[in-house]
Design a protein around this motif. Structure first.
Motif, PDB file in Angstrom:
ATOM      1  N   ILE A  94       3.237 -19.103   9.470  1.00 51.53           N
ATOM      2  CA  ILE A  94       1.802 -18.778   9.450  1.00 51.53           C
ATOM      3  C   ILE A  94       1.549 -17.607  10.389  1.00 51.53           C
ATOM      4  O   ILE A  94       1.790 -17.696  11.600  1.00 51.53           O
ATOM      5  CB  ILE A  94       0.962 -20.004   9.852  1.00 51.53           C
ATOM      6  CG1 ILE A  94       1.200 -21.127   8.847  1.00 51.53           C
ATOM      7  CG2 ILE A  94      -0.514 -19.644   9.916  1.00 51.53           C
ATOM      8  CD1 ILE A  94       0.577 -22.445   9.219  1.00 51.53           C
ATOM      9  N   CYS A  95       1.087 -16.526   9.821  1.00 47.67           N
ATOM     10  CA  CYS A  95       0.860 -15.302  10.586  1.00 47.67           C
ATOM     11  C   CYS A  95      -0.168 -15.542  11.684  1.00 47.67           C
ATOM     12  O   CYS A  95      -1.187 -16.212  11.473  1.00 47.67           O
ATOM     13  CB  CYS A  95       0.386 -14.194   9.648  1.00 47.67           C
ATOM     14  SG  CYS A  95       0.133 -12.614  10.469  1.00 47.67           S
ATOM     15  N   THR A  96       0.102 -14.988  12.859  1.00 44.74           N
ATOM     16  CA  THR A  96      -0.805 -15.189  13.994  1.00 44.74           C
ATOM     17  C   THR A  96      -1.998 -14.237  13.958  1.00 44.74           C
ATOM     18  O   THR A  96      -2.849 -14.304  14.837  1.00 44.74           O
ATOM     19  CB  THR A  96      -0.045 -14.998  15.316  1.00 44.74           C
ATOM     20  OG1 THR A  96       0.580 -13.713  15.301  1.00 44.74           O
ATOM     21  CG2 THR A  96       0.997 -16.093  15.500  1.00 44.74           C
ATOM     22  N   HIS A  97      -2.065 -13.367  12.936  1.00 41.15           N
ATOM     23  CA  HIS A  97      -3.228 -12.483  12.835  1.00 41.15           C
ATOM     24  C   HIS A  97      -4.379 -13.251  12.214  1.00 41.15           C
ATOM     25  O   HIS A  97      -5.298 -13.655  12.917  1.00 41.15           O
ATOM     26  CB  HIS A  97      -2.865 -11.226  12.013  1.00 41.15           C
ATOM     27  CG  HIS A  97      -4.008 -10.272  11.861  1.00 41.15           C
ATOM     28  ND1 HIS A  97      -4.306  -9.653  10.674  1.00 41.15           N
ATOM     29  CD2 HIS A  97      -4.923  -9.840  12.757  1.00 41.15           C
ATOM     30  CE1 HIS A  97      -5.364  -8.863  10.844  1.00 41.15           C
ATOM     31  NE2 HIS A  97      -5.756  -8.958  12.102  1.00 41.15           N
ATOM     32  N   LEU A  98      -4.299 -13.521  10.908  1.00 37.89           N
ATOM     33  CA  LEU A  98      -5.380 -14.253  10.242  1.00 37.89           C
ATOM     34  C   LEU A  98      -4.887 -15.430   9.419  1.00 37.89           C
ATOM     35  O   LEU A  98      -5.622 -15.957   8.589  1.00 37.89           O
ATOM     36  CB  LEU A  98      -6.205 -13.302   9.359  1.00 37.89           C
ATOM     37  CG  LEU A  98      -6.996 -12.227  10.118  1.00 37.89           C
ATOM     38  CD1 LEU A  98      -7.716 -11.304   9.139  1.00 37.89           C
ATOM     39  CD2 LEU A  98      -7.999 -12.860  11.072  1.00 37.89           C
ATOM     40  N   GLY A  99      -3.658 -15.832   9.600  1.00 41.10           N
ATOM     41  CA  GLY A  99      -3.186 -17.074   8.997  1.00 41.10           C
ATOM     42  C   GLY A  99      -2.551 -16.978   7.634  1.00 41.10           C
ATOM     43  O   GLY A  99      -2.346 -18.007   6.982  1.00 41.10           O
ATOM     44  N   CYS A 100      -2.206 -15.791   7.154  1.00 45.98           N
ATOM     45  CA  CYS A 100      -1.491 -15.699   5.874  1.00 45.98           C
ATOM     46  C   CYS A 100      -0.069 -16.244   6.053  1.00 45.98           C
ATOM     47  O   CYS A 100       0.438 -16.318   7.167  1.00 45.98           O
ATOM     48  CB  CYS A 100      -1.421 -14.248   5.409  1.00 45.98           C
ATOM     49  SG  CYS A 100      -3.014 -13.577   4.914  1.00 45.98           S
ATOM     50  N   ILE A 101       0.556 -16.597   4.946  1.00 46.53           N
ATOM     51  CA  ILE A 101       1.935 -17.068   4.987  1.00 46.53           C
ATOM     52  C   ILE A 101       2.856 -15.853   4.898  1.00 46.53           C
ATOM     53  O   ILE A 101       2.783 -15.090   3.929  1.00 46.53           O
ATOM     54  CB  ILE A 101       2.229 -18.044   3.820  1.00 46.53           C
ATOM     55  CG1 ILE A 101       1.257 -19.223   3.855  1.00 46.53           C
ATOM     56  CG2 ILE A 101       3.676 -18.516   3.852  1.00 46.53           C
ATOM     57  CD1 ILE A 101       1.368 -20.094   5.087  1.00 46.53           C
ATOM     58  N   GLU A 110       7.665 -10.618   6.938  1.00 50.92           N
ATOM     59  CA  GLU A 110       6.599  -9.638   6.811  1.00 50.92           C
ATOM     60  C   GLU A 110       5.378 -10.340   6.242  1.00 50.92           C
ATOM     61  O   GLU A 110       5.488 -11.166   5.335  1.00 50.92           O
ATOM     62  CB  GLU A 110       7.026  -8.497   5.884  1.00 50.92           C
ATOM     63  CG  GLU A 110       5.977  -7.408   5.768  1.00 50.92           C
ATOM     64  CD  GLU A 110       6.458  -6.231   4.948  1.00 50.92           C
ATOM     65  OE1 GLU A 110       6.256  -5.086   5.385  1.00 50.92           O
ATOM     66  OE2 GLU A 110       7.051  -6.458   3.867  1.00 50.92           O
ATOM     67  N   CYS A 111       4.234  -9.990   6.781  1.00 53.76           N
ATOM     68  CA  CYS A 111       2.997 -10.592   6.295  1.00 53.76           C
ATOM     69  C   CYS A 111       2.443  -9.758   5.137  1.00 53.76           C
ATOM     70  O   CYS A 111       2.256  -8.546   5.294  1.00 53.76           O
ATOM     71  CB  CYS A 111       1.973 -10.673   7.425  1.00 53.76           C
ATOM     72  SG  CYS A 111       0.455 -11.464   6.886  1.00 53.76           S
ATOM     73  N   PRO A 112       2.180 -10.395   3.991  1.00 58.48           N
ATOM     74  CA  PRO A 112       1.691  -9.631   2.844  1.00 58.48           C
ATOM     75  C   PRO A 112       0.228  -9.209   2.985  1.00 58.48           C
ATOM     76  O   PRO A 112      -0.237  -8.366   2.230  1.00 58.48           O
ATOM     77  CB  PRO A 112       1.863 -10.609   1.669  1.00 58.48           C
ATOM     78  CG  PRO A 112       1.773 -11.955   2.298  1.00 58.48           C
ATOM     79  CD  PRO A 112       2.351 -11.811   3.680  1.00 58.48           C
ATOM     80  N   CYS A 113      -0.473  -9.758   3.945  1.00 62.17           N
ATOM     81  CA  CYS A 113      -1.915  -9.467   4.040  1.00 62.17           C
ATOM     82  C   CYS A 113      -2.201  -8.137   4.732  1.00 62.17           C
ATOM     83  O   CYS A 113      -2.910  -7.293   4.194  1.00 62.17           O
ATOM     84  CB  CYS A 113      -2.636 -10.602   4.756  1.00 62.17           C
ATOM     85  SG  CYS A 113      -2.567 -12.126   3.818  1.00 62.17           S
ATOM     86  N   HIS A 114      -1.649  -7.927   5.927  1.00 65.77           N
ATOM     87  CA  HIS A 114      -1.956  -6.699   6.667  1.00 65.77           C
ATOM     88  C   HIS A 114      -0.706  -6.025   7.212  1.00 65.77           C
ATOM     89  O   HIS A 114      -0.798  -5.140   8.050  1.00 65.77           O
ATOM     90  CB  HIS A 114      -2.934  -6.998   7.809  1.00 65.77           C
ATOM     91  CG  HIS A 114      -4.161  -7.716   7.362  1.00 65.77           C
ATOM     92  ND1 HIS A 114      -4.358  -9.052   7.598  1.00 65.77           N
ATOM     93  CD2 HIS A 114      -5.228  -7.294   6.643  1.00 65.77           C
ATOM     94  CE1 HIS A 114      -5.505  -9.423   7.058  1.00 65.77           C
ATOM     95  NE2 HIS A 114      -6.046  -8.383   6.478  1.00 65.77           N
ATOM     96  N   GLY A 115       0.450  -6.505   6.788  1.00 66.71           N
ATOM     97  CA  GLY A 115       1.682  -5.788   7.091  1.00 66.71           C
ATOM     98  C   GLY A 115       2.371  -6.092   8.413  1.00 66.71           C
ATOM     99  O   GLY A 115       3.299  -5.373   8.793  1.00 66.71           O
ATOM    100  N   SER A 116       1.976  -7.111   9.134  1.00 70.60           N
ATOM    101  CA  SER A 116       2.689  -7.446  10.371  1.00 70.60           C
ATOM    102  C   SER A 116       4.135  -7.791  10.048  1.00 70.60           C
ATOM    103  O   SER A 116       4.422  -8.354   8.987  1.00 70.60           O
ATOM    104  CB  SER A 116       2.040  -8.646  11.067  1.00 70.60           C
ATOM    105  OG  SER A 116       0.805  -8.276  11.610  1.00 70.60           O
ATOM    106  N   GLN A 117       5.019  -7.457  10.984  1.00 66.54           N
ATOM    107  CA  GLN A 117       6.437  -7.782  10.798  1.00 66.54           C
ATOM    108  C   GLN A 117       6.923  -8.559  12.014  1.00 66.54           C
ATOM    109  O   GLN A 117       6.484  -8.312  13.142  1.00 66.54           O
ATOM    110  CB  GLN A 117       7.257  -6.505  10.604  1.00 66.54           C
ATOM    111  CG  GLN A 117       6.953  -5.825   9.287  1.00 66.54           C
ATOM    112  CD  GLN A 117       7.763  -4.556   9.074  1.00 66.54           C
ATOM    113  OE1 GLN A 117       8.482  -4.104   9.962  1.00 66.54           O
ATOM    114  NE2 GLN A 117       7.641  -3.993   7.889  1.00 66.54           N
ATOM    115  N   GLY A 127       2.413  -4.840  14.504  1.00 63.98           N
ATOM    116  CA  GLY A 127       1.120  -5.530  14.389  1.00 63.98           C
ATOM    117  C   GLY A 127       0.494  -5.345  13.033  1.00 63.98           C
ATOM    118  O   GLY A 127       1.131  -4.824  12.136  1.00 63.98           O
ATOM    119  N   PRO A 128      -0.682  -5.859  12.875  1.00 70.15           N
ATOM    120  CA  PRO A 128      -1.669  -6.227  13.901  1.00 70.15           C
ATOM    121  C   PRO A 128      -1.538  -7.650  14.467  1.00 70.15           C
ATOM    122  O   PRO A 128      -2.393  -8.062  15.251  1.00 70.15           O
ATOM    123  CB  PRO A 128      -3.000  -6.099  13.155  1.00 70.15           C
ATOM    124  CG  PRO A 128      -2.657  -6.442  11.737  1.00 70.15           C
ATOM    125  CD  PRO A 128      -1.253  -5.918  11.535  1.00 70.15           C
ATOM    126  N   ALA A 129      -0.523  -8.399  14.121  1.00 72.34           N
ATOM    127  CA  ALA A 129      -0.396  -9.765  14.656  1.00 72.34           C
ATOM    128  C   ALA A 129      -0.351  -9.704  16.185  1.00 72.34           C
ATOM    129  O   ALA A 129       0.435  -8.945  16.754  1.00 72.34           O
ATOM    130  CB  ALA A 129       0.851 -10.427  14.108  1.00 72.34           C
TER     131      ALA A 129
END
Ligand code: FES
Length: 161
Positions: A94-101, A110-117, A127-129
Motif C-alpha cells: 500500500i503506497c504511503t502517498h495516497l494508498g494505491c496498491i 512502482e505505484c501506478p497512481c503517481h509514479g512513486s518507486q 516520490g511523491p511517497a
C-alpha cells in the motif's frame, strides 16, 4: 322498531354493514398491518449493517523454490514476502502517498497512481511517497508463516528462517 327487526336476525345472517363501518374497520386493519410491518422493520435494526472483511492475519506457505530477493505475493493480499539470508520479512504493497496498491517493478515496486518507486525493502527511491512501505509482523517457521497486516514492525525486523 329496528331493534325488534335486528333481534330476529340469526348469527348466520348478520346485519349488513354500513359503508361507514366498513371503511372504519378497513382503516383499522390497514393501521394494524402498517404497525406490524414497522415492528418487523425495527426488529431488523440491531443486526450489523456492515460487510465483514477478511482477517488481517493470514497463513502463507512460501514455495521452497522462491529465490532470495524475489517477492512472493499471496493472492488477494497486499503484502509481499521475501526470504533471504537474514530471514523472512513482509512488506506492505500500500503506497504511503495516497494508498494505491504498488506493482512489482524491476527490483522493487512502482505505484501506478503517481509514479512513486520503492526498493524491495520498501525504501522510497522516487516520490511523491513521503515514507517507505510498511513492514508487517511475520511469525511461524519452516516455510509456514503467519502475516499480520494489522501490525507494523520497524523496517529491518526479520523473522529468522
Ligand atoms: S498513491 Fe502512490 S504515488 Fe500517489
Amino acid at each position: 322498531m329496528t331493534t325488534q327487526a335486528t333481534s330476529k336476525r340469526s348469527r348466520l345472517d348478520p346485519e349488513p354493514m354500513s359503508r361507514r363501518d366498513f371503511l372504519g374497520k378497513g382503516s383499522l386493519w390497514a393501521t394494524a398491518a402498517a404497525l406490524g410491518v414497522a415492528t418487523l422493520g425495527m426488529l431488523r435494526l440491531p443486526k450489523a449493517a456492515v460487510l465483514s472483511s477478511p482477517s488481517k492475519k493470514f497463513k502463507v506457505t512460501l514455495p521452497d523454490s522462491l529465490p532470495p530477493g524475489q517477492p512472493f505475493i499471496p493472492p488477494g493480499r497486499s503484502v509481499a514476502l521475501y526470504r533471504d539470508a537474514e530471514g523472512v520479512y513482509a512488506v506492505s504493497l500500500i503506497c504511503t502517498h495516497l494508498g494505491c496498491i504498488v506493482k512489482q517493478h524491476s527490483d522493487g515496486f512502482e505505484c501506478p497512481c503517481h509514479g512513486s518507486q520503492f526498493k524491495a525493502d520498501g525504501a522510497v527511491v522516487k516520490g511523491p511517497a513521503p515514507r517507505a512501505l510498511a513492514w508487517h509482523k511475520v511469525t511461524g517457521s519452516a516455510g509456514n508463516y503467519v502475516v499480520d497486516e494489522g501490525v507494523t514492525v520497524p523496517p529491518g525486523t526479520y523473522l529468522k528462517a
